[in-house]
Structures are given as structure tokens and as C-alpha cells.
Design an enzyme around this catalytic site. Structure first.
Site, PDB file in Angstrom:
ATOM      1  N   GLU A  38       0.852  -1.192   0.000  1.00 21.11           N
ATOM      2  CA  GLU A  38       0.000   0.000   0.000  1.00 21.11           C
ATOM      3  C   GLU A  38       0.883   1.235   0.000  1.00 21.11           C
ATOM      4  OE1 GLU A  38      -3.532   0.436   2.527  1.00 21.11           O
ATOM      5  OE2 GLU A  38      -3.028  -1.604   3.132  1.00 21.11           O
ATOM      6  N   ASP A  48      -6.040   8.351  10.530  1.00 27.47           N
ATOM      7  CA  ASP A  48      -4.719   7.872  10.939  1.00 27.47           C
ATOM      8  C   ASP A  48      -4.309   8.318  12.325  1.00 27.47           C
ATOM      9  OD1 ASP A  48      -3.726   6.312   8.700  1.00 27.47           O
ATOM     10  OD2 ASP A  48      -3.944   8.174   7.568  1.00 27.47           O
TER      11      ASP A  48
END
Ligand SMILES: Cc1ncc(COP(=O)(O)O)c(C=O)c1O
Lengths: 394, 255
Positions: free
Chosen positions: B46, B57
Site C-alpha cells: 500500500e 490515521d
């Protein structure tokens, strides 16, 4: 007929709005979207909300004809005195409403972001009132420059969590609140302005609409007409402006002026004048006008006023700007400070720094002698005394 | 056929995918990290596009994104970096970023660049299903791109079935109500959730991510899915020990 200024079923005002949220928040946002209109429009809610606004917040707030200010600028200038609300700003209109919605949805843990600390205080206040658990996210920089409000939140029993990422201001406090919400989906995110994923912008606008609802009958009493010629309000996320404009949006003869914070000047690189500096983008779950670089990285805004120091505006404002329904002006730090001192000296009212930006455009507009102007006096200046005192010394 | 579908044809158990942040620790490290991951036999990668305000995040990825942006990384540099390894890199790449990056770059321009780099799969954690249905599905179809959806412990069965019908590469199973970041052990509650998803007999392959950090969590998660994604734990290691030590991090997990 449905107003074009109300959102569609996906929460869009024209091309702006929507709910751009990580999947984890989907059930929360959906639950709110499915229920908020029904709750707000219910008789039970309206009774409790209106009663709290009257008995607890102190509404209706006066619509005061500022005689000396009117003389100075050659117009009939009325001040909508949101500064006289309990806790000192319009923010409490929204928190009283949302806390009732939270209760109807069975939520007991409340989180919120705050910039100037006014929304944080207003949230901590209603949580104390209802006996609910309260956590407030606030940028580290704002914790310093709005210290009195931090003390108030703590005294009210709220936990204040510093946001230490990015510019350590309102944007970052909102990021941290959303991250916490993702990790604690059982909490109710009591958002402080007409920003965030749909339905938050519309919900907050409906709860702040009490400002223009009162203005209508107050103006009728005082001037014989419900409509003023002009309404002026400052814009951070845009909630006090949305509330002051709300019931006039479809009356195109009422001129609407939104005032953004220019910081050190619109083109100085130190500014928060989003409509002038931004382009279409996504922030905090909403498609709107956003200050960003050519790669979509969000640009850190700047304003002396913590409540206006935000790189976006609510999607309704992006739509009002694009359709030219409202005019977007701005005022620098210095112009706002001067306006705050002027109002204090000639009317005996110390306004919040945010509000001072709205007052600062009075000197930039050419009025007709009989023009009826309402300035939304969104908050009082107690929290900004240190800034004002430092300015006095200069 | 999509590059990830091809991969699943060869291998559909115990897949390891690594998330990393482009331009971290240094601007020119993007391709070096990919090369090292390929050498360590990671199954797919990724490629994280650093964003200023990554809502999904945790601190580790916020921090690596911030450093990468300070290093001067941007989408044009990233696309150029990825172009240089287009012929040599054989490990499938999945692009992960936030919707505003694509929006500002220009949606068509962005998609064309992704395709030019030989990438056919994207993950945009803030792209909701309704926007996908109304607009992005047609856009992605036009460029032959596949979108990966995320599901969480709170996603309803009905919604999971719908997501399953839209998924061509895999479904990203978010391991807990969480933002990215290492969490330690996998709880019983998580196992119940993984089992529930596994027993739905979805047509899509399942990859578990968020909070997977080491051999133990990898092995546990792989019992309930086709593989896992490790992000924050890898980035933490990369930040502390550098590119040379990537293999030391990967090997114990997959051996
Ligand atoms: C007194 C006052 N006015 C205005 C604002 C700006 O917010 P909004 O644009 O949502 O009214 C704030 C925010 O903190 C405030 O405290």
C-alpha cells in the site's frame, strides 16, 4: 416550496456539503441524519428547547439600536445582542439544542472541539446542566490565547484535551475530536459550527436560526418592517452568520454580508479569509471552499481571533458565496482591534475579537441615511481581555 | 483482471501487505522502500500518499506524513518516482490517500496518472459509498480502476453485502473501532467480529488491517481472512532502524 438554501437528501447545498467520513462514522452520522429533523420539529423538543432558551440562556436577546454607532456611520445600526446569552456568545443556542437531541438519541458521553473556547464553554455548561460526561478538544495555541475559557471549562467539569498536531488551532482540535469519535462511536459529537459531515451543518443552522427568528419580530416592533436592509455577521465556520441570515435567505432584498478574518492581510500569507483564498475541497467531512495548496494539502490559516482561525467555511456559506446570495468581506487583525475599541468607547460594549471583525466593515461600507443594518454581536470580549490589554499598551 | 485478483489466484492465504508513506524517511526513499519490500517477499504494497490532515490515521502515520511533506513530497514527485519502477517492480501496488488529494489534482488527471504508473487499485478511506455510487464508480470504471471499501465492527450486514457486490480486489476489514496504529493483542471481541465476517461467505477476499503489528497478530488475523495489512508498526520500525532493516522486520512475521 422548499428553499434552495436547504440541503438536498444527501446534505448538499448546490455542489457543497455531503458526508465524506470514514466508514466507522457511518452508523453515527446515519442515525443523526435519520432523526434530527423529526426531533427538532417535534412539539416536545420545541417546548424544551424554547423553554431552556428563555429561562436558562436568557432569550430573546435584545435588538439594540446603537445610537452613537449609527450616528458615526450614518445608518440605523442595530446590534443583535448574542453577547448577552448565558456563557457570552451565540454558541449556547446550538449546544442547548444538540444536548437535547443527544439525550433523545440516548447518548451520555459528549465530545466537542473549540477554537475561542466559547463553544467549549457552552458545551461544558449544558453537560453540567444535564449531568453528562464532557470532553473538549482544543488546540494548544488556543489554550494559551483563550486561557479564561479553559479555566471555565475545567470548573464546569469538562476534560480539556490539547490538540498538538498541525497549527494547534481549531482545525486540529476538530481533527482530534473526529479521531476520538472514530475510536469511541458511542459518543455524541456536539459540533460547534455549521461545518462537518451532513447533517451537522444543517442541524446547527436550524438551531442558530433562533437569532433571525427573533430579529424578524423585533425589527417589526421597532421599525414596522420585519426585514432590515442589511445583516452583517462574522464567519469562522459560519454558525452565527447562518443563524442571523437563516430566515432571510429567500428574501433577496435583504443584503447579507459575511465577514472573514484577513489576519495580517488577505495576500499576506497569514490569513483566514477562506472565500478569497480557497478552492473546492474537503475538510472535516464536508465538501466546501478550503484553503489548500495545489496538491490539496490544507494550508494553515492565521487570525488573531481563535474562533475565526479556520481554513474552511460551512458548506452553506460556500453556496451563498458561489451564488452571490451573500457578500463576503474581510477585516484584518488591526481593523478588528480598532473596531473593538471603538464599540467599547462609544457604546460601552466590549465585543469578542470574532465579533469585532463584523463591526470592522462598518467603516468600509457606504450606507444610505435611512438604511436599517443589523450587526450580529455574536459574543462578548471577556475572553479576549489579555489581547486587548496588550494592544492598549502599544 | 485486476492485479490483486491475479495475486489471489496464485495465493489466497496468509498474505502480507505493508503500508508505507511515500517520501519517508527521505524524499527519495519511496522506490527504495518498495524495492526492499519486494525483496522481502511482501505480497502487495500500500503506497501511502502523505496528507496534511489524515482523519483516519493515528500518531505514527500522521507523523510520517508530516515528515514526508516537510521533505517536499507531492503527488507529481510520487507519480514520477512510481514511473521509474514501473517496469522493474513486480509486486502489486495499491494507492492509499484521501479524497481531497484526488479532487484537487483533478479527478481524471489523477486517475490517468495512477493508471500510467501501472496501478489499478485505490483505497480512499473518506470516500463514502453513496458518493461512489453517484459519481466515482463511473469515473473509476472509465480508467479500469478498482476501489477498495473498508468495513468495521459497526458496519451492518446489509451494507457489507452491498460493499461485497462492489468489491473487485478485496474488502478491507478494519480490525476494531479505531484509527491506524499498533494496539497489541487481538481481543476476543475482535475474534467474534472476524468470525462473523468470515461466516458471511462473501465473494470478496478479506484483508484485515489497523492494529496488526507483529507475528502473533498477523497469524491470528490470518485465521479469519486471506491476509493482513501492517502499517504503523512497519513505519515505526522504518523510522527507527532504516531501510536496511526492513527485512529484519518482515522475515519473522512471514516465516
Ligand atoms: C463570539 C464568537 N463569534 C463568532 C465565532 C465564529 O464561529 P461561527 O462562524 O460558527 O459563528 C466564535 C467562535 O468561536 C465566537 O466565539
Amino acid at each position: 416550496m422548499k428553499s434552495k438554501f436547504h440541503p438536498d437528501e444527501n446534505g448538499y447545498f448546490g455542489q457543497y456539503g455531503g458526508a465524506f467520513i470514514p466508514e466507522l462514522l457511518y452508523p453515527n452520522v446515519k442515525e443523526l441524519a435519520d432523526n434530527y429533523v423529526q426531533i427538532i420539529e417535534s412539539e416536545e423538543f420545541q417546548k424544551e428547547y424554547k423553554s431552556l432558551l428563555k429561562e436558562y440562556v436568557g432569550r430573546p436577546t435584545p435588538l439594540y439600536l446603537a445610537k452613537r454607532l449609527s450616528e458615526k456611520y450614518g445608518a440605523h445600526i442595530y446590534l443583535k445582542r448574542e453577547d448577552l446569552c448565558h456563557t457570552g456568545a451565540h454558541k449556547v443556542n446550538n449546544t442547548v439544542g444538540q444536548i437535547l437531541i443527544a439525550q433523545k438519541l440516548g447518548k451520555t458521553k459528549i465530545i466537542a472541539e473549540t477554537g475561542a473556547g466559547q463553544h467549549g464553554v457552552a458545551t461544558a455548561t449544558v453537560c453540567a446542566l444535564m449531568g453528562l460526561d464532557c470532553t473538549i478538544f482544543m488546540g494548544e495555541k488556543d489554550i494559551v490565547r483563550q486561557a479564561p475559557n479553559v479555566a471555565r471549562m475545567k470548573m464546569l467539569g469538562a476534560k480539556v484535551v490539547p490538540a498538538i498536531s498541525g497549527s494547534k488551532t481549531l482545525k486540529d482540535a476538530t481533527n482530534e475530536a473526529i479521531r476520538y469519535w472514530i475510536q469511541h462511536p458511542e459518543t455524541f459529537y456536539l459540533i460547534g459550527s455549521v461545518v462537518g459531515p451532513a447533517p451537522h451543518p444543517d442541524m446547527v443552522a436550524r438551531l442558530q436560526a433562533i437569532i433571525s427568528e427573533e430579529m424578524k419580530w423585533q425589527l417589526k416592533e421597532k421599525t414596522g418592517k420585519e426585514n432590515p436592509d442589511t445583516i452583517i455577521a462574522c464567519v469562522g465556520g459560519g454558525s452565527n452568520a447562518a443563524g442571523a441570515f437563516y430566515h432571510y435567505l429567500d428574501d433577496e432584498d435583504v443584503e447579507l454580508i459575511a465577514v472573514e478574518a484577513a489576519g495580517l492581510g488577505v495576500d499576506s500569507g497569514e490569513s483566514a479569509a477562506t472565500s478569497q483564498l480557497g478552492q473546492v475541497g474537503i475538510i472535516h467531512g464536508s465538501k466546501t471552499i478550503l484553503m489548500q495548496d495545489e496538491y490539496g494539502q490544507i494550508v494553515e490559516p492565521y487570525s488573531i481571533s481563535a474562533g475565526l482561525d479556520y481554513p474552511g467555511v460551512g458548506p452553506l456559506h460556500a453556496f451563498l458565496y458561489e451564488t452571490k446570495r451573500a457578500k463576503y468581506m474581510n477585516a484584518t487583525d488591526q481593523e478588528a482591534l480598532d473596531a473593538a475599541f471603538e464599540l467599547t468607547k462609544i457604546e460601552g460594549i466590549i465585543p469578542a475579537l470574532e465579533t469585532a471583525h463584523a463591526l470592522a466593515v462598518l467603516s468600509k461600507i457606504k450606507f444610505r441615511k435611512d438604511q436599517v443594518v443589523v450587526v450580529n454581536l455574536s459574543g462578548r470580549g471577556d475572553k479576549d481581555l489579555e489581547t486587548y490589554i496588550n494592544h492598549l499598551k502599544e | 483482471m485486476n492485479s490483486i485478483q491475479k495475486l489471489f489466484q496464485q495465493k489466497d492465504k496468509n498474505l502480507l501487505s505493508i503500508y508505507f508513506t511515500c517520501g519517508y524517511p527521505k524524499l527519495e526513499d519511496t522506490t527504495k522502500v518498495i524495492a526492499a519490500l519486494e525483496k522481502s517477499n511482501v505480497d502487495f504494497i500500500e503506497v501511502g500518499l502523505p496528507y496534511s490532515d489524515p482523519l483516519a490515521d493515528g500518531p505514527t502515520i500522521q507523523d510520517s506524513s508530516h515528515k514526508a511533506l516537510e521533505n517536499g513530497i507531492n503527488l507529481d514527485i510520487i507519480f514520477n518516482q512510481l514511473m521509474t519502477i514501473k517496469e522493474t517492480n513486480k509486486t502489486p501496488l495499491v494507492l492509499m490517500g484521501y479524497l481531497n488529494q484526488m479532487l484537487k489534482y483533478g479527478e481524471d488527471r489523477f486517475c490517468q496518472k495512477v493508471v500510467d504508473c501501472g496501478i489499478d487499485t485505490v483505497i480512499l478511506p473518506d470516500l463514502p459509498m453513496v458518493e461512489f455510487e453517484n459519481h466515482y464508480k463511473a469515473l473509476f470504471d472509465k480508467y479500469g480502476l478498482t476501489n477498495v471499501f473498508l468495513i468495521t465492527p459497526h458496519t451492518s450486514e446489509e451494507r457489507i453485502r452491498k460493499i461485497d457486490s462492489y468489491s473487485k480486489a478485496f474488502i478491507y476489514v478494519v480490525a476494531s473501532a479505531s484509527i491506524t496504529g499498533a494496539k497489541g493483542d487481538i481481543s476476543n471481541q475482535q475474534v467474534v467480529y472476524f468470525e462473523r465476517i468470515k461466516n458471511m461467505n462473501l465473494q470478496s477476499k478479506l484483508i484485515i488491517g489497523f492494529g496488526i503489528s507483529d507475528k502473533q497478530t498477523f497469524t491470528t488475523a490470518c485465521k479469519y481472512a486471506n491476509g493482513t495489512i501492517i502499517g504503523s508498526a512497519f513505519i515505526k520500525n522504518l523510522g527507527e532502524n532504516g531501510i536496511d532493516k526492513i527485512d529484519d522486520f518482515i522475515k519473522p512475521i512471514i516465516s
